[in-house]
Design a protein around this motif. Sequence first.
Motif, PDB file in Angstrom:
ATOM      1  N   ASP A 235       0.888  -1.108   0.084  1.00 33.67           N
ATOM      2  CA  ASP A 235       0.202   0.015  -0.227  1.00 33.67           C
ATOM      3  C   ASP A 235       0.824   1.280  -0.127  1.00 33.67           C
ATOM      4  O   ASP A 235       1.999   1.299   1.034  1.00 33.67           O
ATOM      5  CB  ASP A 235      -0.977   0.037   1.187  1.00 33.67           C
ATOM      6  CG  ASP A 235      -2.013  -1.124   1.269  1.00 33.67           C
ATOM      7  OD1 ASP A 235      -2.008  -1.639   0.167  1.00 33.67           O
ATOM      8  OD2 ASP A 235      -2.533  -1.333   2.213  1.00 33.67           O
ATOM      9  N   LYS A 259       1.031   3.956  -6.117  1.00 38.66           N
ATOM     10  CA  LYS A 259      -0.140   2.992  -5.974  1.00 38.66           C
ATOM     11  C   LYS A 259      -1.290   3.628  -4.940  1.00 38.66           C
ATOM     12  O   LYS A 259      -0.773   4.105  -4.009  1.00 38.66           O
ATOM     13  CB  LYS A 259       0.343   1.648  -5.431  1.00 38.66           C
ATOM     14  CG  LYS A 259      -1.042   0.643  -5.227  1.00 38.66           C
ATOM     15  CD  LYS A 259      -0.586  -0.700  -4.687  1.00 38.66           C
ATOM     16  CE  LYS A 259      -1.817  -1.663  -4.267  1.00 38.66           C
ATOM     17  NZ  LYS A 259      -1.327  -2.862  -3.750  1.00 38.66           N
ATOM     18  N   SER A 260      -2.675   3.539  -5.398  1.00 39.20           N
ATOM     19  CA  SER A 260      -3.629   4.182  -4.688  1.00 39.20           C
ATOM     20  C   SER A 260      -4.782   3.007  -4.792  1.00 39.20           C
ATOM     21  O   SER A 260      -4.515   1.825  -5.810  1.00 39.20           O
ATOM     22  CB  SER A 260      -4.077   5.524  -5.131  1.00 39.20           C
ATOM     23  OG  SER A 260      -4.673   5.311  -6.504  1.00 39.20           O
ATOM     24  N   ALA A 261      -5.830   3.075  -4.107  1.00 36.93           N
ATOM     25  CA  ALA A 261      -6.719   2.220  -4.129  1.00 36.93           C
ATOM     26  C   ALA A 261      -7.569   1.984  -5.701  1.00 36.93           C
ATOM     27  O   ALA A 261      -7.831   0.965  -6.037  1.00 36.93           O
ATOM     28  CB  ALA A 261      -7.759   2.260  -3.169  1.00 36.93           C
ATOM     29  N   SER A 262      -7.442   3.221  -6.326  1.00 35.97           N
ATOM     30  CA  SER A 262      -8.007   3.352  -7.680  1.00 35.97           C
ATOM     31  C   SER A 262      -7.103   2.975  -8.749  1.00 35.97           C
ATOM     32  O   SER A 262      -7.454   2.891  -9.928  1.00 35.97           O
ATOM     33  CB  SER A 262      -8.741   4.511  -7.783  1.00 35.97           C
ATOM     34  OG  SER A 262      -7.762   5.557  -7.496  1.00 35.97           O
ATOM     35  N   ASP A 287      -9.838   1.125 -12.935  1.00 31.98           N
ATOM     36  CA  ASP A 287      -9.959   0.730 -11.717  1.00 31.98           C
ATOM     37  C   ASP A 287     -11.042   1.646 -10.925  1.00 31.98           C
ATOM     38  O   ASP A 287     -11.955   1.125 -10.112  1.00 31.98           O
ATOM     39  CB  ASP A 287      -8.592   0.531 -10.918  1.00 31.98           C
ATOM     40  CG  ASP A 287      -8.037  -0.389 -11.363  1.00 31.98           C
ATOM     41  OD1 ASP A 287      -6.753  -0.609 -10.894  1.00 31.98           O
ATOM     42  OD2 ASP A 287      -8.410  -1.180 -12.115  1.00 31.98           O
TER      43      ASP A 287
END
Length: 294
Positions: A235, A259-262, A287
């Motif tokens: 993360d 990197k991100s959640a999306s 995403d």
Amino acid sequence: MFAPIRLVKGRWPGVITKPLGRFVWADPRSIVDPEVSADEFKVAMSAIHVGGTIKITGKDRHPQADALLTDNLDLGDALIVDIGASDGSTSVDLIEKIGDFRAFVIADLFFTIKARRALGHTLFFDEQGECILVVGNWLLAWPSQSRVVRALYRPLIARAMRSPSPASDVLLLNPRVRRRMAEDPRVSYRVHDVFTTWTGDSPNVIKVANLLRRLYFSDADISRALAAIHDSLADGGHFLIVDNPRIKDMPPRGGLYRKSASGFTAVACTENIPEIDDLIRQLQAADRDSAPPG
């Protein structure tokens, strides 16, 4: 490769080799010599075509792109993975620039090939048993690149395969890299396919240079690799992409993404954006668009 046969440098008279220029290559059999120098090894590696890619390498090939890491991130506790690192020469360049890090893994899908001898020739085979290179005292040729060349060398390949002597394993790691690993326990190498998710501790940084190219793969395949890289990263981890463009006077292009959640968020780029910047951003949009509402 056009006309996948070359003359071996140093064997032919200059009156023949001088006008031919790029069709005269250094003898790649040096990679089986335990006393080969780091520079000789790098030159020889450009003759190794395996897995649909070319093992081109060199010293300090990515200075501007590597600076994106050193100028923007604190890497003191980072696990860094360099995927598609070829013989590891550029990995050692980056290691020397970073200095302080937790661990560095030099990763590639093809670290070993096999060598056999027949009638004064050395023949190199990939792990699937396909002959990828034949080297004699006068010529070198790539049977895997041409049906005509494959037919021409078929009797020699068959003879080598029938030889009672076992094939020799050839490790495609530069002598400079081997010395570094022997001296520094933080540095290791590992076989890894860029299209699969990394197993074990999640990397904080993944670098991929001159592998995810439209020269080698379709956009769909590159996007699949990008998704695997996204899944592999810790993360908040970072992805560094590098490509050496075939454009006159243009230096290697690089981009650093978080990197991100999306997906991925751009952090910094060289003056010229990477070749697949659009695919990296499309992965991000795809995403985000597929996320559930709210």
